[in-house]
Design a protein around this motif. Structure first.
Motif, PDB file in Angstrom:
ATOM      1  N   LYS A  71      -0.429   2.135  -6.859  1.00  0.00           N
ATOM      2  CA  LYS A  71      -0.313   2.899  -5.610  1.00  0.00           C
ATOM      3  C   LYS A  71       1.115   3.364  -5.339  1.00  0.00           C
ATOM      4  O   LYS A  71       1.342   4.434  -4.795  1.00  0.00           O
ATOM      5  CB  LYS A  71      -0.775   2.032  -4.430  1.00  0.00           C
ATOM      6  CG  LYS A  71      -2.273   1.884  -4.343  1.00  0.00           C
ATOM      7  CD  LYS A  71      -2.674   1.153  -3.073  1.00  0.00           C
ATOM      8  CE  LYS A  71      -2.841  -0.334  -3.323  1.00  0.00           C
ATOM      9  NZ  LYS A  71      -3.422  -1.062  -2.186  1.00  0.00           N
ATOM     10  N   ASN A 118       1.830  -2.063  -9.736  1.00  0.00           N
ATOM     11  CA  ASN A 118       1.036  -1.578  -8.602  1.00  0.00           C
ATOM     12  C   ASN A 118       0.961  -0.054  -8.708  1.00  0.00           C
ATOM     13  O   ASN A 118       1.944   0.648  -8.477  1.00  0.00           O
ATOM     14  CB  ASN A 118       1.727  -2.021  -7.303  1.00  0.00           C
ATOM     15  CG  ASN A 118       1.013  -1.529  -6.054  1.00  0.00           C
ATOM     16  OD1 ASN A 118       0.068  -0.743  -6.135  1.00  0.00           O
ATOM     17  ND2 ASN A 118       1.466  -2.001  -4.900  1.00  0.00           N
ATOM     18  N   ASP A 144       0.844  -1.199   0.000  1.00  0.00           N
ATOM     19  CA  ASP A 144       0.000   0.000   0.000  1.00  0.00           C
ATOM     20  C   ASP A 144       0.873   1.241   0.000  1.00  0.00           C
ATOM     21  O   ASP A 144       0.440   2.333  -0.359  1.00  0.00           O
ATOM     22  CB  ASP A 144      -0.876   0.035   1.270  1.00  0.00           C
ATOM     23  CG  ASP A 144      -1.828  -1.135   1.329  1.00  0.00           C
ATOM     24  OD1 ASP A 144      -2.585  -1.317   0.351  1.00  0.00           O
ATOM     25  OD2 ASP A 144      -1.787  -1.884   2.324  1.00  0.00           O
ATOM     26  N   GLY A 203       2.594   8.172  -6.967  1.00  0.00           N
ATOM     27  CA  GLY A 203       1.355   7.493  -6.564  1.00  0.00           C
ATOM     28  C   GLY A 203       0.989   7.820  -5.117  1.00  0.00           C
ATOM     29  O   GLY A 203       1.810   8.354  -4.366  1.00  0.00           O
ATOM     30  N   SER A 204      -0.244   7.455  -4.730  1.00  0.00           N
ATOM     31  CA  SER A 204      -0.737   7.845  -3.396  1.00  0.00           C
ATOM     32  C   SER A 204       0.087   7.216  -2.278  1.00  0.00           C
ATOM     33  O   SER A 204       0.192   7.765  -1.190  1.00  0.00           O
ATOM     34  CB  SER A 204      -2.195   7.422  -3.248  1.00  0.00           C
ATOM     35  OG  SER A 204      -2.283   6.002  -3.381  1.00  0.00           O
ATOM     36  N   GLY A 205       0.705   6.067  -2.542  1.00  0.00           N
ATOM     37  CA  GLY A 205       1.450   5.375  -1.496  1.00  0.00           C
ATOM     38  C   GLY A 205       2.959   5.486  -1.637  1.00  0.00           C
ATOM     39  O   GLY A 205       3.695   4.759  -0.968  1.00  0.00           O
ATOM     40  N   LEU A 245      -3.241   7.898   4.247  1.00  0.00           N
ATOM     41  CA  LEU A 245      -3.732   6.614   3.753  1.00  0.00           C
ATOM     42  C   LEU A 245      -4.712   5.962   4.711  1.00  0.00           C
ATOM     43  O   LEU A 245      -5.550   5.174   4.310  1.00  0.00           O
ATOM     44  CB  LEU A 245      -2.554   5.659   3.490  1.00  0.00           C
ATOM     45  CG  LEU A 245      -1.538   6.103   2.426  1.00  0.00           C
ATOM     46  CD1 LEU A 245      -0.408   5.085   2.312  1.00  0.00           C
ATOM     47  CD2 LEU A 245      -2.209   6.290   1.066  1.00  0.00           C
TER      48      LEU A 245
END
Ligand SMILES: [Zn+2]
Length: 308
Positions: free
Chosen positions: A100, A98, A75, A105-107, A161
């Motif tokens: 994320k 992936n 994540d 990316g957000s992660g 998150l």
């Protein structure tokens, strides 16, 4: 494939994806230092996997097949940045598919963005020169102050998150901040007698550490970061050490001790292997213990050398 089988496959996928079965956010870090800091903040709200081991040279890591598996299900991915992992991480991020943890990316968290970076080149630097530090020194976690800054960035990202656990992350950060501040007082007291002592290090892993604790790096066993020692550079270094009375040679655990030991023989110096990362020695089991080990080891060696 029978529809019954498909149905059970679907059900188990739903079960595994449901929050009741999730063990919190899956965090992958490139190094054990970042993993330790993530654990400090995330506690049991997250699971953490570090890719490189602390006894490996973080510039040159052989990716294992398991790395892609870990990155593909992460994540959150925390990287050192400043091109430290450029030789091994980008293909892993690509193959993970992936979204994320892609760059931006957000992660994705580049820990170098909010820390104090030393040795940022002023002129034009190209990799053709062989320098593996083209964007400033990437070994910046070896300053407790930067550890605190990384922990804060991790807290903010985890809160983005997983906002429901904000209070936990805030409390754990406050607790880490306090324990680190207490430890810094202890380390400062241990290093105080040796302020201004000149030393030599193998690789440029230690500018943040030495700056923070008041030691001056007089030279390096490597002619340039990432370039192995050469006879002419070694002779210059030996002459410089003799002229300036430099007696301590700090080496990372993944380098050959032959040249440092030859230099020590010529200069009457001492070779000291320090841990550049959590896991770099068995004592350095977390971020604070990493400094306990390194500060304790350096202070003991300088006490012997200087008699202070
Ligand atoms: Zn380096």
């Amino acid at each position: 494939m029978s529809s019954k089988f498909l149905k059970s496959l679907f059900l188990s996928a739903v079960l595994f994806a449901s929050p009741a079965f999730a063990a919190g956010l899956k965090v992958v870090t490139t190094t054990e230092d970042l993993a330790s800091l993530a654990r400090e903040i995330g506690g049991d709200k997250i699971t953490v996997v570090a890719l490189a081991k602390g006894y490996q040279d973080p510039h040159f890591v052989d990716p294992k097949p398991s790395f892609i598996f870990e990155v593909s299900r992460a994540d959150m991915l925390i990287v050192v940045g400043r091109e430290l992992e450029i030789g091994w991480l980008p293909p892993l991020i690509n193959s993970s598919r992936n979204a994320k943890i892609q760059v931006g990316g957000s992660g994705y968290l580049d820990a170098s963005l909010t820390v104090k970076i030393l040795e940022i080149p002023t002129g034009q630097v190209t990799r053709e020169m062989g320098d593996v530090h083209p964007q400033g020194n990437p070994h910046y976690w070896l300053d407790p102050g930067n550890g605190r800054r990384i922990a804060l960035a991790i807290k903010d990202k985890l809160t983005q998150l997983d906002p429901a656990d904000k209070a936990t992350f805030d409390a754990r950060y406050a607790d880490f901040d306090k324990r680190l501040a207490d430890a810094e007082k202890r380390w400062d007291a241990m290093m105080a007698p040796y302020k201004g002592t000149k030393i030599v290090t193998y690789h440029r892993s230690w500018p943040n550490f030495m700056d923070r604790f008041g030691l001056n790096v007089m030279g390096y066993v490597e002619p340039k970061p990432g370039i192995p020692p050469s006879p002419s550079h070694t002779i210059d270094l030996i002459n410089g050490m003799k002229a300036q009375g430099v007696k301590l040679i700090v080496v990372e655990p993944y380098f050959d001790l032959k040249t440092p030991q030859a230099i020590a023989t010529q200069t009457g110096g001492t070779v000291l292997v320090l841990a550049p990362s959590v896991g770099g020695t068995k004592e350095a089991t977390d971020f604070i213990k990493l400094f306990d080990y390194n500060v304790g080891t350096v202070a003991a060696a300088l006490k012997k050398i200087t008699g202070k």
